[in-house]
Write a protein that holds these residues in place. Structure first.
Motif, PDB file in Angstrom:
ATOM      1  N   VAL A   3       0.938  -1.406  -0.208  1.00  0.00           N
ATOM      2  CA  VAL A   3       0.299  -0.321   0.090  1.00  0.00           C
ATOM      3  C   VAL A   3       1.026   1.369   0.266  1.00  0.00           C
ATOM      4  CG1 VAL A   3      -2.273   1.151   1.367  1.00  0.00           C
ATOM      5  CG2 VAL A   3      -2.017  -0.997   1.139  1.00  0.00           C
ATOM      6  N   PHE A   4       1.633   1.076   1.025  1.00  0.00           N
ATOM      7  CA  PHE A   4       2.682   3.062   1.033  1.00  0.00           C
ATOM      8  C   PHE A   4       3.502   2.909  -0.675  1.00  0.00           C
ATOM      9  CE2 PHE A   4       2.656   1.465   5.598  1.00  0.00           C
ATOM     10  CZ  PHE A   4       2.236   2.025   5.917  1.00  0.00           C
ATOM     11  N   GLY A   5       3.648   1.404  -1.050  1.00  0.00           N
ATOM     12  CA  GLY A   5       4.401   1.715  -2.732  1.00  0.00           C
ATOM     13  C   GLY A   5       3.862   1.961  -3.816  1.00  0.00           C
ATOM     14  N   ILE A   6       2.666   1.907  -3.577  1.00  0.00           N
ATOM     15  CA  ILE A   6       0.405   2.606  -4.081  1.00  0.00           C
ATOM     16  C   ILE A   6       0.961   4.029  -3.959  1.00  0.00           C
ATOM     17  CG2 ILE A   6      -1.670   2.032  -4.421  1.00  0.00           C
ATOM     18  CD1 ILE A   6      -0.799  -0.294  -4.618  1.00  0.00           C
ATOM     19  N   LEU A   7       0.623   4.509  -2.574  1.00  0.00           N
ATOM     20  CA  LEU A   7       0.649   5.495  -2.225  1.00  0.00           C
ATOM     21  C   LEU A   7       1.946   6.777  -2.789  1.00  0.00           C
ATOM     22  CD1 LEU A   7      -0.912   5.212   2.107  1.00  0.00           C
ATOM     23  CD2 LEU A   7      -1.621   6.310  -0.850  1.00  0.00           C
ATOM     24  N   SER A   8       2.851   5.999  -2.679  1.00  0.00           N
ATOM     25  CA  SER A   8       4.162   7.025  -2.869  1.00  0.00           C
ATOM     26  C   SER A   8       4.619   6.711  -4.554  1.00  0.00           C
ATOM     27  CB  SER A   8       5.623   6.143  -1.772  1.00  0.00           C
ATOM     28  OG  SER A   8       6.260   4.955  -2.550  1.00  0.00           O
ATOM     29  N   THR A   9       3.929   6.071  -5.045  1.00  0.00           N
ATOM     30  CA  THR A   9       4.033   6.277  -6.529  1.00  0.00           C
ATOM     31  C   THR A   9       3.095   7.245  -6.982  1.00  0.00           C
ATOM     32  OG1 THR A   9       5.202   4.121  -7.079  1.00  0.00           O
ATOM     33  CG2 THR A   9       3.720   4.660  -9.433  1.00  0.00           C
ATOM     34  N   PHE A  10       1.091   7.036  -6.836  1.00  0.00           N
ATOM     35  CA  PHE A  10       0.545   7.580  -6.829  1.00  0.00           C
ATOM     36  C   PHE A  10      -0.050   9.291  -6.506  1.00  0.00           C
ATOM     37  CE2 PHE A  10      -0.465   3.625  -8.703  1.00  0.00           C
ATOM     38  CZ  PHE A  10      -0.623   3.347  -9.947  1.00  0.00           C
ATOM     39  N   LEU A  11       0.843   9.066  -4.767  1.00  0.00           N
ATOM     40  CA  LEU A  11       0.207  10.215  -4.170  1.00  0.00           C
ATOM     41  C   LEU A  11       0.623  11.935  -5.496  1.00  0.00           C
ATOM     42  CD1 LEU A  11      -1.761  11.617  -1.466  1.00  0.00           C
ATOM     43  CD2 LEU A  11       1.030  11.095  -1.126  1.00  0.00           C
ATOM     44  N   PRO A  12       2.019  11.627  -5.380  1.00  0.00           N
ATOM     45  CA  PRO A  12       2.372  12.810  -6.472  1.00  0.00           C
ATOM     46  C   PRO A  12       1.030  13.020  -7.879  1.00  0.00           C
ATOM     47  CG  PRO A  12       4.179  11.500  -5.690  1.00  0.00           C
ATOM     48  CD  PRO A  12       3.065  10.846  -5.517  1.00  0.00           C
ATOM     49  N   ILE A  13       0.848  12.348  -8.384  1.00  0.00           N
ATOM     50  CA  ILE A  13       0.170  12.874  -9.119  1.00  0.00           C
ATOM     51  C   ILE A  13      -1.133  13.521  -9.203  1.00  0.00           C
ATOM     52  CG2 ILE A  13      -1.132  10.898 -11.319  1.00  0.00           C
ATOM     53  CD1 ILE A  13       1.554   8.981 -11.350  1.00  0.00           C
ATOM     54  N   VAL A  14      -1.708  12.615  -8.283  1.00  0.00           N
ATOM     55  CA  VAL A  14      -2.622  12.881  -7.406  1.00  0.00           C
ATOM     56  C   VAL A  14      -2.686  14.562  -7.226  1.00  0.00           C
ATOM     57  CG1 VAL A  14      -4.929  12.706  -5.909  1.00  0.00           C
ATOM     58  CG2 VAL A  14      -3.431  10.358  -7.044  1.00  0.00           C
ATOM     59  N   ILE A  15      -1.743  14.822  -6.579  1.00  0.00           N
ATOM     60  CA  ILE A  15      -1.455  16.143  -6.420  1.00  0.00           C
ATOM     61  C   ILE A  15      -1.373  17.031  -7.559  1.00  0.00           C
ATOM     62  CG2 ILE A  15      -0.226  17.433  -4.762  1.00  0.00           C
ATOM     63  CD1 ILE A  15       0.135  15.352  -3.166  1.00  0.00           C
ATOM     64  N   ILE A  16      -0.813  16.765  -8.572  1.00  0.00           N
ATOM     65  CA  ILE A  16      -0.247  17.585  -9.674  1.00  0.00           C
ATOM     66  C   ILE A  16      -1.777  17.909  -9.713  1.00  0.00           C
ATOM     67  CG2 ILE A  16       0.359  17.622 -11.518  1.00  0.00           C
ATOM     68  CD1 ILE A  16       2.933  16.187 -10.732  1.00  0.00           C
ATOM     69  N   ILE A  17      -2.602  16.666 -10.498  1.00  0.00           N
ATOM     70  CA  ILE A  17      -4.259  16.538 -10.605  1.00  0.00           C
ATOM     71  C   ILE A  17      -4.863  17.746 -10.234  1.00  0.00           C
ATOM     72  CG2 ILE A  17      -5.887  15.183 -11.212  1.00  0.00           C
ATOM     73  CD1 ILE A  17      -3.973  13.008 -12.208  1.00  0.00           C
ATOM     74  N   VAL A  21      -6.478  21.162 -11.823  1.00  0.00           N
ATOM     75  CA  VAL A  21      -7.953  21.239 -12.335  1.00  0.00           C
ATOM     76  C   VAL A  21      -8.362  22.330 -10.774  1.00  0.00           C
ATOM     77  CG1 VAL A  21     -10.245  20.183 -10.919  1.00  0.00           C
ATOM     78  CG2 VAL A  21      -8.492  18.807 -12.439  1.00  0.00           C
ATOM     79  N   TYR A  22      -8.048  22.575  -9.354  1.00  0.00           N
ATOM     80  CA  TYR A  22      -7.939  23.531  -9.190  1.00  0.00           C
ATOM     81  C   TYR A  22      -7.911  25.269  -9.261  1.00  0.00           C
ATOM     82  CZ  TYR A  22      -8.919  26.591  -4.979  1.00  0.00           C
ATOM     83  OH  TYR A  22      -8.714  28.014  -3.611  1.00  0.00           O
ATOM     84  N   ALA A  23      -6.573  24.847 -10.209  1.00  0.00           N
ATOM     85  CA  ALA A  23      -6.380  26.041 -10.801  1.00  0.00           C
ATOM     86  C   ALA A  23      -6.791  26.674 -12.183  1.00  0.00           C
ATOM     87  CB  ALA A  23      -4.861  26.196 -11.675  1.00  0.00           C
ATOM     88  N   VAL A  24      -6.980  25.696 -13.234  1.00  0.00           N
ATOM     89  CA  VAL A  24      -7.950  26.117 -14.287  1.00  0.00           C
ATOM     90  C   VAL A  24      -9.555  26.299 -13.731  1.00  0.00           C
ATOM     91  CG1 VAL A  24      -8.976  24.434 -15.664  1.00  0.00           C
ATOM     92  CG2 VAL A  24      -6.876  24.140 -15.500  1.00  0.00           C
ATOM     93  N   LYS A  25      -9.972  26.016 -12.213  1.00  0.00           N
ATOM     94  CA  LYS A  25     -11.674  25.924 -11.990  1.00  0.00           C
ATOM     95  C   LYS A  25     -11.796  27.167 -11.754  1.00  0.00           C
ATOM     96  CE  LYS A  25     -14.685  24.169  -9.170  1.00  0.00           C
ATOM     97  NZ  LYS A  25     -14.907  23.372  -7.545  1.00  0.00           N
ATOM     98  N   ASN A  26     -10.555  28.120 -10.949  1.00  0.00           N
ATOM     99  CA  ASN A  26     -10.657  29.273 -10.498  1.00  0.00           C
ATOM    100  C   ASN A  26      -9.676  30.438 -11.068  1.00  0.00           C
ATOM    101  OD1 ASN A  26     -12.662  28.365  -8.104  1.00  0.00           O
ATOM    102  ND2 ASN A  26     -10.322  27.134  -7.690  1.00  0.00           N
ATOM    103  N   GLY A  31      -4.208  35.070  -9.852  1.00  0.00           N
ATOM    104  CA  GLY A  31      -3.409  34.047 -10.125  1.00  0.00           C
ATOM    105  C   GLY A  31      -2.818  34.193  -9.070  1.00  0.00           C
ATOM    106  N   GLU A  32      -2.452  34.976  -7.868  1.00  0.00           N
ATOM    107  CA  GLU A  32      -1.683  35.433  -6.429  1.00  0.00           C
ATOM    108  C   GLU A  32      -2.930  34.509  -5.667  1.00  0.00           C
ATOM    109  OE1 GLU A  32      -0.870  38.470  -3.481  1.00  0.00           O
ATOM    110  OE2 GLU A  32       0.357  38.879  -5.334  1.00  0.00           O
ATOM    111  N   ALA A  33      -4.023  34.768  -5.819  1.00  0.00           N
ATOM    112  CA  ALA A  33      -4.633  34.086  -4.651  1.00  0.00           C
ATOM    113  C   ALA A  33      -5.265  32.331  -4.594  1.00  0.00           C
ATOM    114  CB  ALA A  33      -6.785  35.010  -5.060  1.00  0.00           C
ATOM    115  N   VAL A  34      -5.174  32.148  -6.390  1.00  0.00           N
ATOM    116  CA  VAL A  34      -5.559  30.574  -6.798  1.00  0.00           C
ATOM    117  C   VAL A  34      -3.772  30.057  -5.869  1.00  0.00           C
ATOM    118  CG1 VAL A  34      -4.793  28.828  -8.260  1.00  0.00           C
ATOM    119  CG2 VAL A  34      -6.717  30.745  -8.237  1.00  0.00           C
ATOM    120  N   ILE A  35      -2.664  30.559  -5.732  1.00  0.00           N
ATOM    121  CA  ILE A  35      -1.283  30.220  -5.473  1.00  0.00           C
ATOM    122  C   ILE A  35      -2.160  30.024  -3.629  1.00  0.00           C
ATOM    123  CG2 ILE A  35       0.990  30.675  -5.714  1.00  0.00           C
ATOM    124  CD1 ILE A  35       0.951  31.366  -8.287  1.00  0.00           C
TER     125      ILE A  35
END
Length: 150
Positions: A3-17, A21-26, A31-35
């Motif tokens: 499970v930790f191997g899966i989390l360490s692999t997919f967690l950065p991808i989930v954070i980037i997505i 999504v948050y930046a496009v939506k808002n 720019g400064e408020a979104v950041i």
């Protein structure tokens, strides 16, 4: 561990997505408020994960404290190793089975005490994963609430 191997692999991808999504939506917020919002959410996420990990670690240490792991060498193996050591001493050759049994029982008791001491040590270390990030989480959560009220 899988499970930790899966989390360490997919967690950065989930954070980037999430960030994209948050930046496009808002994007109408600026720019400064979104950041600022993204930074707040990332800090909240990181501190929450630390608190959850600390809680899990405390539970595991408490379980080891209540019921320490067993000692896995049986008496016959202990006796065999004691008599067949590569450097036999006069003391090991003169001991009776009862004396060897006493030493074995003492070794098992010492091993359980060592496991309990390690569990206490882990419990104290795990508290740090709750005590340190929790105030940061609460501060940033209040900041998030103030940002959403604006």
């Amino acid at each position: 561990m899988f499970v930790f191997g899966i989390l360490s692999t997919f967690l950065p991808i989930v954070i980037i997505i999430f960030v994209i999504v948050y930046a496009v939506k808002n994007k109408e917020m600026g720019g400064e408020a979104v950041i600022r919002h993204l930074y707040t959410y990332l800090v909240l996420f990181a501190t929450l994960m630390m608190v959850i990990g600390g809680g899990i670690s405390i539970f595991m240490a408490a379980a080891d404290l209540v019921s320490p792991p067993g000692y896995y060498q049986n008496f016959e193996d202990f006796k065999q190793v004691y008599h067949d050591s590569k450097v036999p001493t006069e003391e090991s050759q003169k001991l009776s089975d009862d004396e060897i049994r006493e030493r074995y029982d003492q070794m098992v008791k010492d091993e359980k005490n060592r496991a309990r001491e390690n569990a206490k040590n882990q419990l104290i270390k795990s508290l740090g994963f709750i005590v340190i990030p929790l105030p940061i989480f609460l501060y940033f959560n209040n900041m998030r609430k103030r940002q959403s009220d604006i």
